[in-house]
Design an enzyme around this catalytic site. Structure first.
Site, PDB file in Angstrom:
ATOM      1  N   LYS A 187       0.857  -1.187   0.000  1.00 61.76           N
ATOM      2  CA  LYS A 187       0.000   0.000   0.000  1.00 61.76           C
ATOM      3  C   LYS A 187       0.892   1.235   0.000  1.00 61.76           C
ATOM      4  O   LYS A 187       1.715   1.417   0.902  1.00 61.76           O
ATOM      5  CB  LYS A 187      -0.909   0.001   1.219  1.00 61.76           C
ATOM      6  CG  LYS A 187      -1.784   1.235   1.318  1.00 61.76           C
ATOM      7  CD  LYS A 187      -2.785   1.122   2.448  1.00 61.76           C
ATOM      8  CE  LYS A 187      -3.594   2.400   2.580  1.00 61.76           C
ATOM      9  NZ  LYS A 187      -4.534   2.337   3.704  1.00 61.76           N
ATOM     10  N   LYS A 241      -2.208  -1.485  -3.794  1.00 65.29           N
ATOM     11  CA  LYS A 241      -3.071  -0.307  -3.742  1.00 65.29           C
ATOM     12  C   LYS A 241      -2.249   0.955  -3.826  1.00 65.29           C
ATOM     13  O   LYS A 241      -1.266   1.047  -3.097  1.00 65.29           O
ATOM     14  CB  LYS A 241      -3.833  -0.358  -2.411  1.00 65.29           C
ATOM     15  CG  LYS A 241      -4.739   0.800  -2.150  1.00 65.29           C
ATOM     16  CD  LYS A 241      -5.364   0.619  -0.812  1.00 65.29           C
ATOM     17  CE  LYS A 241      -6.126   1.889  -0.510  1.00 65.29           C
ATOM     18  NZ  LYS A 241      -6.504   1.962   0.863  1.00 65.29           N
ATOM     19  N   SER A 267     -10.146   5.685  -4.646  1.00 63.06           N
ATOM     20  CA  SER A 267     -11.058   6.811  -4.813  1.00 63.06           C
ATOM     21  C   SER A 267     -10.606   7.809  -5.874  1.00 63.06           C
ATOM     22  O   SER A 267     -11.419   8.304  -6.660  1.00 63.06           O
ATOM     23  CB  SER A 267     -11.226   7.521  -3.468  1.00 63.06           C
ATOM     24  OG  SER A 267      -9.969   7.924  -2.947  1.00 63.06           O
TER      25      SER A 267
HETATM   26  C1  PBG Z   1      -6.962   3.378   5.450  1.00 60.13           C
HETATM   27  C2  PBG Z   1      -7.480   3.304   4.053  1.00 60.13           C
HETATM   28  C3  PBG Z   1      -7.382   4.286   3.060  1.00 60.13           C
HETATM   29  C4  PBG Z   1      -8.005   3.777   1.918  1.00 60.13           C
HETATM   30  C5  PBG Z   1      -8.484   2.519   2.245  1.00 60.13           C
HETATM   31  N1  PBG Z   1      -8.132   2.229   3.565  1.00 60.13           N
HETATM   32  C6  PBG Z   1      -6.893   5.673   3.137  1.00 60.13           C
HETATM   33  C7  PBG Z   1      -5.497   5.975   3.483  1.00 60.13           C
HETATM   34  O1  PBG Z   1      -4.623   5.129   3.606  1.00 60.13           O
HETATM   35  O2  PBG Z   1      -5.263   7.163   3.645  1.00 60.13           O
HETATM   36  C8  PBG Z   1      -8.112   4.478   0.599  1.00 60.13           C
HETATM   37  C9  PBG Z   1      -9.106   3.943  -0.361  1.00 60.13           C
HETATM   38  C10 PBG Z   1      -9.422   4.842  -1.490  1.00 60.13           C
HETATM   39  O3  PBG Z   1      -8.773   5.877  -1.707  1.00 60.13           O
HETATM   40  O4  PBG Z   1     -10.348   4.519  -2.215  1.00 60.13           O
HETATM   41  N2  PBG Z   1      -7.871   2.805   6.373  1.00 60.13           N
END
Ligand code: PBG
Length: 316
Positions: A187, A241, A267
């Protein structure tokens, strides 16, 4: 071999199936009506009722799974709502288990950022850094609360070292040895999460997540090592991700491991397509399908996408 549509269909090497799609959903405590997320047209912060309806529609369309994010009414430094049996995610998971628990897979995102008042994914030290090891206990408690509520898969997303092992041990110790862990292994600290932070109300109140999420410019070896560590700790499936900007990482992970590999079309990926399409600058349906095909072709067995229900319907 590409002259006609039936020829192209016959020889297509990459196919999508609704069962491989996972729909992320947001549920918010204490709202009477679903709340549109302005930076993600078509995505809502749900009430418990509208959540049930959205889950039902996804199941009807043949979507493979749901992943749930909760926004509690009260946040504090330790993210107490994350493991509160009456917390919004736990009650909503129980709703979903009753509504669609036999029709698709209920996945719980396990993290603290939606629940902490500072917006970081873990507990903080006095100097304001994330305390990796202290956070593990909080993740373990949250995962157990989610499993008790009806989650069928636990997906830790906080990028703390040792989070899979801690959650595995806690689940096993509470009678949930059979619950799989889908680890967000690779991630990245990404600008593509911007709209999610509006949807989940979890933007960090200071600093950023660069000290725990991977550096986009970091070596791919680092992602492979994260995956290997998560598998050694007991992960049953792994995730990359965001998706489209990291297809090379996805491919290398797919070639390395023999567990299911998921990719999260996040997103920002969603928002960019919706915004350009709303301006008439791109063909929305075509670009959505092309991006999903690319993610699949790069090696994703599972794709988390906010378009899951729409695409599942289109594939039917
Ligand atoms: C953290 C989390 C995030 C997303 C999913 N789980 C945000 C981050 O790490 O700041 C992002 C998902 C998306 O942008 O669609 N719990």
């Amino acid at each position: 071999m590409r002259r006609t549509a039936p020829l192209r269909r016959m020889v297509a090497g990459t196919r999508l199936h609704p069962a491989e799609l996972i729909l992320p959903l947001f549920v918010k405590e204490g709202i009477a009506e679903p709340n549109p997320v302005s930076s993600m047209p078509g995505v809502l912060q749900h009430t418990r009722d509208s959540l049930r309806k959205a889950a039902h529609e996804a199941a009807e369309a043949g979507v493979g799974g749901l992943i749930l994010f909760g926004i509690p009414a009260h946040k504090d430094a330790r993210g107490s709502a994350a493991d509160d049996p009456d917390g919004i995610v736990q009650v909503a998971l129980a709703d979903l288990a009753a509504e669609v628990g036999d029709a698709l897979v209920l996945i719980a995102d396990t993290c603290l950022d939606e629940y902490t008042d500072h917006g970081h994914c873990g507990l903080l030290t006095a100097s304001g850094e994330v305390d990796n090891d202290a956070t593990l206990e909080r993740y373990a408690a949250a995962a157990v609360a989610q499993a008790r509520a009806g989650a069928q898969v636990i997906a830790p997303s906080g990028m703390m070292d040792g989070q899979v092992a801690a959650i595995r041990a806690a689940l096993d110790g509470d009678g949930f040895a059979e619950i799989p862990i889908l680890a967000y292994s690779a991630k990245f600290a990404s600008g593509y999460y911007g709209p999610f932070r509006e949807a989940a109300e979890c933007a960090p109140q200071f600093g950023d997540r660069n000290a725990y999420q991977q550096d986009p410019a970091g070596p791919i070896r680092e992602s492979l090592r994260e995956v290997e560590l998560d598998l050694a700790e007991g992960a049953d499936a792994v995730m990359v991700k965001p998706a489209l900007a990291y297809l090379d990482v996805l491919r290398q992970i797919r070639d390395l491991v023999d567990v299911p590999v998921a990719a999260y079309q996040v997103s920002g990926e969603y928002a960019m397509v919706e915004a350009a399409a709303a301006n008439g600058w791109i063909d929305r349906e075509r670009v959505i399908m092309e991006s999903l095909i690319a993610i699949r072709r790069a090696g994703a067995d599972l794709i988390l996408t906010y378009w899951a229900t729409e695409i599942a319907r289109r594939l039917a």
